[in-house]
Design an enzyme around this catalytic site. Sequence first.
Site, PDB file in Angstrom:
ATOM      1  N   ARG A 549      32.733  38.764  50.492  1.00  0.00           N
ATOM      2  CA  ARG A 549      32.463  37.838  50.144  1.00  0.00           C
ATOM      3  C   ARG A 549      34.151  37.899  51.541  1.00  0.00           C
ATOM      4  NH1 ARG A 549      31.592  37.534  45.038  1.00  0.00           N
ATOM      5  NH2 ARG A 549      29.475  36.982  44.418  1.00  0.00           N
ATOM      6  N   SER A 610      37.346  47.377  45.318  1.00  0.00           N
ATOM      7  CA  SER A 610      36.421  47.232  43.812  1.00  0.00           C
ATOM      8  C   SER A 610      36.538  49.042  44.362  1.00  0.00           C
ATOM      9  CB  SER A 610      35.423  47.293  43.535  1.00  0.00           C
ATOM     10  OG  SER A 610      35.744  45.858  44.439  1.00  0.00           O
ATOM     11  N   ASP A 664      38.240  44.693  41.831  1.00  0.00           N
ATOM     12  CA  ASP A 664      37.858  44.269  41.082  1.00  0.00           C
ATOM     13  C   ASP A 664      38.268  43.451  38.871  1.00  0.00           C
ATOM     14  OD1 ASP A 664      35.993  46.204  40.343  1.00  0.00           O
ATOM     15  OD2 ASP A 664      34.506  45.553  40.873  1.00  0.00           O
TER      16      ASP A 664
END
Length: 924
Positions: A549, A610, A664
Amino acid sequence: MDSKGSVELQPGEGAPGCPQEGLPCPPDSSELVRECLNQFQLTERQLRQIQARILGSMELALRGEASPVPAVRMLPAYVGSIPHGTEQGDFLVLELGATGASLRVLWVTLTGMEGCQMEPRSQEFLIPQELMLGPGQQLFDFAARCLSEFLDAFPVGNRRLQLGFSFSFPCHQTGLDRSILISWTKGFRCSGVEGQDVVQLLRDAIKRQGAYSVDVVAVVNDTVGTMMGCGPGSAPCEVGLVVDTGTNACYMEEARHVAVLDEDRGRVCVSIEWGSFGDDGVLGPVLTTFDRILDQESLNPGAQRFEKMIGGLYLGELVRQVLAHLAQHGVLFGGRTSPALLSQGGVLLEHVAEMEDPSTGTARVRAILQGLGLSPGAEDAELVQRVCAAVCTRAARLCAAALAAVLTRLQHGREQQTLQIAVATGGQVFERHPRFLSVLRETVKLLAPECDVSFTPSVDGGGRGVAMVTAVAARVAAHRRMLEETLALFRLNHEQLAQVQAQMREAMAQGLRGEASSLRMLPTYVRATPDGSERGDFLALDLGGTNFRVLLVRVAASGVQITSEIYSIPEHVAQGPGEQLFDLIVDCILNFQQKQGLSGQSLPLGFTFSFPCRQVGLDQGILLNWTKGFSASDCEGQDVVGLLRQAIVRKQAVKLNVVAIVNDTVGTMMSCGYEDPRCEVGLIVGTGTNACYMEELQNVAGVAGDVGLMCINMEWGAFGDDGSLGTLTTCFDELVDQASINPGKQRFEKMISGMYLGEIVRHILLHLTSLGVLFRGQKTQRLQTRDIFKTKFLSEIESDSLALRQVRAILEDLGLPLTSDDALMVLEVCQAVSQRAAQLCGAGVAAVVEKIRENRGLDKLTVSVGVDGTLYKLHPHFSGLVAATVRELAPRCVVTFLQSEDGSGKGAALVTAVACRLAQQAPV
Ligand code: BG6
Ligand code: GLC
Ligand code: GLC
């Protein structure tokens, strides 16, 4: 359609003509004949009413409603599986009550191969009339004697034999081998048996007899034996229909619809006991006077009214009554009767069946009548044939109405538009009477046109089916054992979980001290959770979960506003050259900026990345190794922010101001921390799994300073990579690990996270299939395809544990041949795998919160955990199991789990905001 009142009679249709009770018949003989025969005719409307009434009664009885008393009984038979055809072994079968006064013993050898059946050996014994009406013990002793006599012909020696008992009377079964007789039917009335367990009575008798050692392992109704002995066909055989001395049917019902059962999963066979339909008087208008007389003269007046219009014990009797009536009125046999014609039982089913057959010539009919002591004239034979046909046609049509009710029930229960089903038929009426089946078939077509029914005669008069039940009981038990043994590997007890927690604590301490440990305990340079004073507009990237994203995050006094765009990273990019991956990321950023009208602006950027990174500051992170299916080249050992900047240069794009790189877990903790200041732990259970938490700086080796806190990215996915989880890893975990792109790495993650659980389940399913426990032992190509069983299936399957509909749909989609037993077992496999995952995750969280509590020297710690990840969010039980495990293993911590709603991008922006604020405040 009226389903409450009694069955109507349409004026002029099947009207009761002669003989009205007590009234003499009209003298005109053809009128008399017509009116007599008309009584046996049923209109379509009446049949439909009967169908609806039976269906209504079935549903009432299934719901366990006692008032009004349901007209049918719906007795569960404890048979949940239809046969595989792979059952094997030798079984004894003893049949009592299906065919009149005879008792049958069979020796059935099941070969395990469809199409290769061995003829059973059987012997029939006639039960003396006095035993059918005498003390029960005598009847059971007689049965035991017959059994011994039969076995004398076999070289069985001391061998223990398994016996299935076919006992065809209404019984309350409370187990596969326990059955309480409700009431005798069909010419039996032995004392001291009603209310007793007939299996026990038989066992006692066999013991008294003492000749052979026989285990009575299952008891079934004849309908169940009939259904279970159905030969192989294209449609599933889920109905057993018997028209023998009496009549009844059984079918496979969803267990959750059977109120008397605790079971809410799978299917169970239910014996309808439809013979008693009409005992409440509802059939009144369609009963003929002959039916009433027959009932009055029977052993059980007022009971089994429907059966008395259909069962073979009664068809001969009805014909006898009509013939006697016509003879007495001078219409037949020149007005003469015979002793056989005037005494109960004088005309038998076999007479009726033969005479009714249109191919039977009049000469033969006359011969039969002569055998009954009558002297038929030339025209009598034809009229007798018409009487037989009227009685039998009515029986077949009534039976069809009842069967149509069952089919409608099945169709509704399964929510199917059209039902394809096989009905197994058994009993002398079918055997002796071919026209019965054709009338039945036509009428069913009329009453249940949306059902595609095929009729299959049961093998060996149901004897094979009883052997099947006995064998299925043995097979199901064996398969259950194998399933349990396999899943036992996944079941963790308290000690094992406490051990995981303790090992995790130890590994955390070692990692923090900078010693060798499978937990890297990476400092993140995030020193505080948000305090709410953060402001500004930020860009954020979120790479490493299911979606990549790009986000615009506006942090204002009024709250946080997020605009984002999802981009896909194809597998060949995730696993291709590193430059290509970072070029794509920059392309996405540019595209996003353009869409948002931000082109040319250089907003501060927070990068949720992440993967394990060694950070030396907030804006520098060296990728230690890829995880979760990424393997882009030339990235490991590099600063990720540097790689991003180089791509920006390559693309000659505007300068980006990368302020922070954030895991994350950290993004999630920060994001939830914005709402709840007690949030000091971040947890991800998605594609991968990991946690971070606020540690005392003084405990963190390698970072200057010892005052305050620092968020530590544990990288707990790698827990156990030193072999410490060895005792818990199963062969299935090994298979998943070996097939992954990073064998030996991320062992904890591979037992917990979404990227792997589906694969674990798939390997277990393959194993159970090879044991023959699942899918009848057939391994399909699809099941052997990697990643075909998605982790989201676990969530879907476990969300619908009631109907198992989801399991069926998913597995059928995967081309797996599925029985309802299979569906149940697949569900149990999913549950075992996801339960272990959640418990391991819970043990990890327990280690973390206990560490925080001890760090602070608290008796009790109240803390919140921010959580994200598709598995955690979508799975119906995962979060509950994590919380339960934490409660069990960390009883001194009160832990609240907060689901992150906005993803970790918001957290990355907040980290960036704090960094910007600090940078502005810093002295120049
Ligand atoms: C998202 C976060 O909501 O969850 C990501 O924004 C995170 O940063 C992800 O990696 C984890 O879940 P999954 O299931 O997408 O791997
Ligand atoms: C009677 C019995 C029933 C049996 C049927 C057919 O109706 O009550 O249990 O299935 O006859 O034999
Ligand atoms: C993997 C990564 C880790 C991440 C986790 C959850 O374990 O190594 O950094 O936090 O997946 O996405």
